[in-house]
Design a protein around this motif. Structure first.
Motif, mmCIF file in Angstrom:
data_model
loop_
_atom_site.group_PDB
_atom_site.id
_atom_site.type_symbol
_atom_site.label_atom_id
_atom_site.label_comp_id
_atom_site.label_asym_id
_atom_site.label_seq_id
_atom_site.Cartn_x
_atom_site.Cartn_y
_atom_site.Cartn_z
ATOM 1 N N SER A 139 -2.150 -3.266 5.178
ATOM 2 C CA SER A 139 -3.281 -2.493 4.657
ATOM 3 C C SER A 139 -2.907 -1.030 4.458
ATOM 4 C CB SER A 139 -4.443 -2.589 5.630
ATOM 5 O OG SER A 139 -5.443 -1.640 5.308
ATOM 6 N N TRP A 140 -3.614 -0.373 3.540
ATOM 7 C CA TRP A 140 -3.427 1.070 3.332
ATOM 8 C C TRP A 140 -3.766 1.834 4.608
ATOM 9 C CZ3 TRP A 140 -7.647 4.044 4.355
ATOM 10 C CH2 TRP A 140 -8.893 3.393 4.365
ATOM 11 N N THR A 148 -8.927 1.002 -3.587
ATOM 12 C CA THR A 148 -9.339 1.826 -2.448
ATOM 13 C C THR A 148 -8.389 2.995 -2.290
ATOM 14 O OG1 THR A 148 -10.240 -0.095 -1.294
ATOM 15 C CG2 THR A 148 -9.755 1.859 0.032
ATOM 16 N N THR A 149 -8.962 4.172 -2.135
ATOM 17 C CA THR A 149 -8.174 5.375 -1.877
ATOM 18 C C THR A 149 -8.765 6.108 -0.682
ATOM 19 O OG1 THR A 149 -9.492 6.660 -3.449
ATOM 20 C CG2 THR A 149 -7.466 5.666 -4.276
ATOM 21 N N TYR A 150 -7.925 6.883 -0.026
ATOM 22 C CA TYR A 150 -8.362 7.617 1.165
ATOM 23 C C TYR A 150 -7.587 8.916 1.220
ATOM 24 C CZ TYR A 150 -9.627 8.549 6.003
ATOM 25 O OH TYR A 150 -10.115 9.115 7.142
ATOM 26 N N ASP A 190 2.444 -6.371 2.331
ATOM 27 C CA ASP A 190 1.120 -6.949 2.556
ATOM 28 C C ASP A 190 0.301 -6.244 3.642
ATOM 29 O OD1 ASP A 190 2.392 -10.278 1.969
ATOM 30 O OD2 ASP A 190 1.501 -8.848 0.563
ATOM 31 N N ALA A 221 0.857 -1.176 0.000
ATOM 32 C CA ALA A 221 0.000 0.000 0.000
ATOM 33 C C ALA A 221 0.899 1.233 0.000
ATOM 34 C CB ALA A 221 -0.894 0.005 1.233
ATOM 35 N N SER A 268 -4.647 1.461 -1.855
ATOM 36 C CA SER A 268 -4.467 0.039 -1.581
ATOM 37 C C SER A 268 -3.576 -0.604 -2.632
ATOM 38 C CB SER A 268 -5.826 -0.652 -1.551
ATOM 39 O OG SER A 268 -6.461 -0.534 -2.826
ATOM 40 N N TRP A 269 -3.265 -1.904 -2.414
ATOM 41 C CA TRP A 269 -2.360 -2.623 -3.317
ATOM 42 C C TRP A 269 -2.843 -2.571 -4.767
ATOM 43 C CZ3 TRP A 269 -4.148 -6.955 0.205
ATOM 44 C CH2 TRP A 269 -3.539 -6.870 1.461
ATOM 45 N N SER A 270 -4.127 -2.806 -4.948
ATOM 46 C CA SER A 270 -4.673 -2.890 -6.306
ATOM 47 C C SER A 270 -5.034 -1.525 -6.866
ATOM 48 C CB SER A 270 -5.919 -3.767 -6.315
ATOM 49 O OG SER A 270 -6.962 -3.134 -5.584
#
Length: 125
Positions: A103-104, A56-58, A101, A32, A51-53
């Motif tokens: 999380s974001w 998801t963004t924040y 691995d 992330a 996120s990895w893919s």
């Protein structure tokens, strides 16, 4: 993981800049990523995470709706598109990654595993 940020510069208020952060290694898609910034005399603050893919963004409230974080895992690169820039966005911007691995979300808690060098963004009024 080594991170190399670029794309900073001087821009007028209301303008745009796009920051890039190139990462080394073959497991970029398992990290992330995020952006932080530090203005003179202030503490470093969280700006955005992805996120990895990339699904998801924040964002920090201060940049929500103006900044967009994205990533290209094929190019091992994360981006920060900054629009409608304000003088208060002036800072040194740092890219960062969470641990392998992770999380974001941990980036919002400043749990950074790797930092890139900063790139200066200056917004004139």
């Amino acid at each position: 993981v080594q991170l190399q940020a670029s794309g900073g510069g001087l821009v007028q208020a209301g303008g745009s800049l796009r920051l890039s952060c190139a990462a080394s290694g073959r497991t970029f898609s398992r990290y992330a990523m995020g952006w932080f910034r530090q203005a003179p005399g202030k503490e470093r603050e969280f700006v955005a995470a992805i996120s990895w893919s990339g699904g998801t963004t924040y964002y920090a409230d201060s940049v929500e709706g103006r900044f967009t974080i994205s990533r290209d895992n094929a190019k091992n690169t994360v981006y920060l598109q900054m629009d409608s820039l304000k003088p208060e966005d002036t800072a040194v911007y740092y890219c960062a990654s969470a641990g392998l691995d992770s999380s974001w979300f941990v980036l919002t808690k400043y749990e950074v595993a790797y930092w890139g060098q900063g790139t200066q963004v200056t917004v004139s009024s």
